[in-house]
Design a protein around this motif. Structure first.
Motif, mmCIF file in Angstrom:
data_model
loop_
_atom_site.group_PDB
_atom_site.id
_atom_site.type_symbol
_atom_site.label_atom_id
_atom_site.label_comp_id
_atom_site.label_asym_id
_atom_site.label_seq_id
_atom_site.Cartn_x
_atom_site.Cartn_y
_atom_site.Cartn_z
ATOM 1 N N LYS A 55 0.824 -1.348 0.127
ATOM 2 C CA LYS A 55 -0.496 -0.003 -0.172
ATOM 3 C C LYS A 55 0.953 1.178 0.405
ATOM 4 O O LYS A 55 0.480 2.568 -0.719
ATOM 5 C CB LYS A 55 -0.671 -0.445 0.916
ATOM 6 N N LYS A 56 1.812 1.141 1.113
ATOM 7 C CA LYS A 56 3.142 2.881 0.757
ATOM 8 C C LYS A 56 3.489 2.641 -0.697
ATOM 9 O O LYS A 56 3.584 3.654 -0.884
ATOM 10 C CB LYS A 56 3.747 2.343 1.923
ATOM 11 N N LYS A 114 1.500 4.292 -2.751
ATOM 12 C CA LYS A 114 0.902 5.260 -3.041
ATOM 13 C C LYS A 114 2.077 6.186 -3.242
ATOM 14 O O LYS A 114 2.153 7.518 -3.802
ATOM 15 C CB LYS A 114 0.780 5.588 -1.381
ATOM 16 N N ASP A 115 3.797 5.838 -2.889
ATOM 17 C CA ASP A 115 4.491 6.866 -2.755
ATOM 18 C C ASP A 115 5.359 7.044 -4.322
ATOM 19 O O ASP A 115 5.889 7.702 -4.928
ATOM 20 C CB ASP A 115 5.798 6.503 -1.661
ATOM 21 N N GLN A 117 3.099 5.888 -7.293
ATOM 22 C CA GLN A 117 2.283 6.063 -8.350
ATOM 23 C C GLN A 117 2.147 5.085 -9.181
ATOM 24 O O GLN A 117 1.695 5.048 -10.206
ATOM 25 C CB GLN A 117 1.863 7.601 -9.134
#
Length: 246
Positions: free
Chosen positions: A15-16, A19-20, A22
């Motif tokens: 998940k991280k 997000k970071d 893209q």
């Protein structure tokens, strides 16, 4: 770390990184380059279609230039990271490999991929893979390098623990099988299954779930097994089986 904790760890890292970076797709894979068992398996994935995973594991991975370069150059414990937008002009076998790899990806509208690969042993590699679709943002690779490295380190530790535990469990199963074959008291097929589960340290509740039986039925099986072996407890049963298998 148990399987559930490992799954939660993967979900948090995935998940991280998603997000970071893209990226549209994030995955954690394990690759074996041993000739007798050359294969790749997904441990975690998000945003990757079942068709892509199936085709990749069934042979497309053999044309992946990331895996080729990393598996032929990485020393134990080292990490390789790279991002690729279009097929690079290279020579010899790598040209063919790169073009086949991108032909496979373009069939699924992938325009960019990135990977961070760690050598767990001479033949085993862990990979964090990222992908971006044709119509979406470019991968922000540099933002997530440290997180990918942390994920690989955590995962390699889990795999080491898992393999050690699996080795011990397999050894126990061999002991049980050898003991049964050594003309110990005659067990039914179901009783043999209960003994194997018991030898792996599982509780009656877990055994009942594994064999799809009630705990009461498992207790009845254990009473019959104890009687056949002339014992009155799990510890005594395991000790006797070990003695017969030596």
């Amino acid at each position: 770390m148990g399987d559930r904790s490992f799954a939660q760890l993967n979900k948090a890292f995935g998940k991280k990184i998603n997000k970071d970076s893209q990226a549209d797709g994030v995955s954690l894979l394990v690759y074996s380059k041993a000739e007798v068992a050359k294969k790749v398996s997904y441990i975690y994935q998000s945003g990757i279609s079942q068709d892509v995973m199936f085709d990749y594991t069934q042979g497309a991975f053999l044309h992946d230039p990331y895996l080729f370069e990393a598996s032929h150059s990485l020393a134990y414990g080292k990490t390789y990271a790279n991002i690729q937008h279009t097929p690079e002009i290279e020579c010899g076998d790598v040209v063919s490999r790169s073009l086949k790899y991108w032909s496979f990806l373009k069939g699924y509208n992938v325009r960019e991929t990135a990977a961070c690969i760690k050598a767990v042993s001479d033949n085993i590699f862990l990979i964090v893979g990222l992908s971006s679709d044709e119509n979406n943002n470019a991968i922000c690779f540099e933002r997530t390098l440290n997180t990918m490295d942390d994920w690989l380190n955590e995962s390699s530790q889990y795999l080491l623990e898992y393999c050690l535990n699996r080795t011990f469990l397999d050894e126990h199963c061999e002991i049980v099988t050898g003991a049964i074959q050594a003309q110990l008291p005659q067990l039914t097929g179901r009783e043999g299954q209960v003994v194997q589960q018991l030898f792996q340290g599982k509780s009656n509740k877990v055994i009942s779930a594994e064999l799809t039986l009630s705990e009461y039925t498992i207790e009845n099986y254990l009473r019959r097994i104890y009687k056949k072996f002339g014992v009155h407890s799990r510890t005594a049963l395991i000790t006797k089986i070990r003695q017969h298998s030596l």
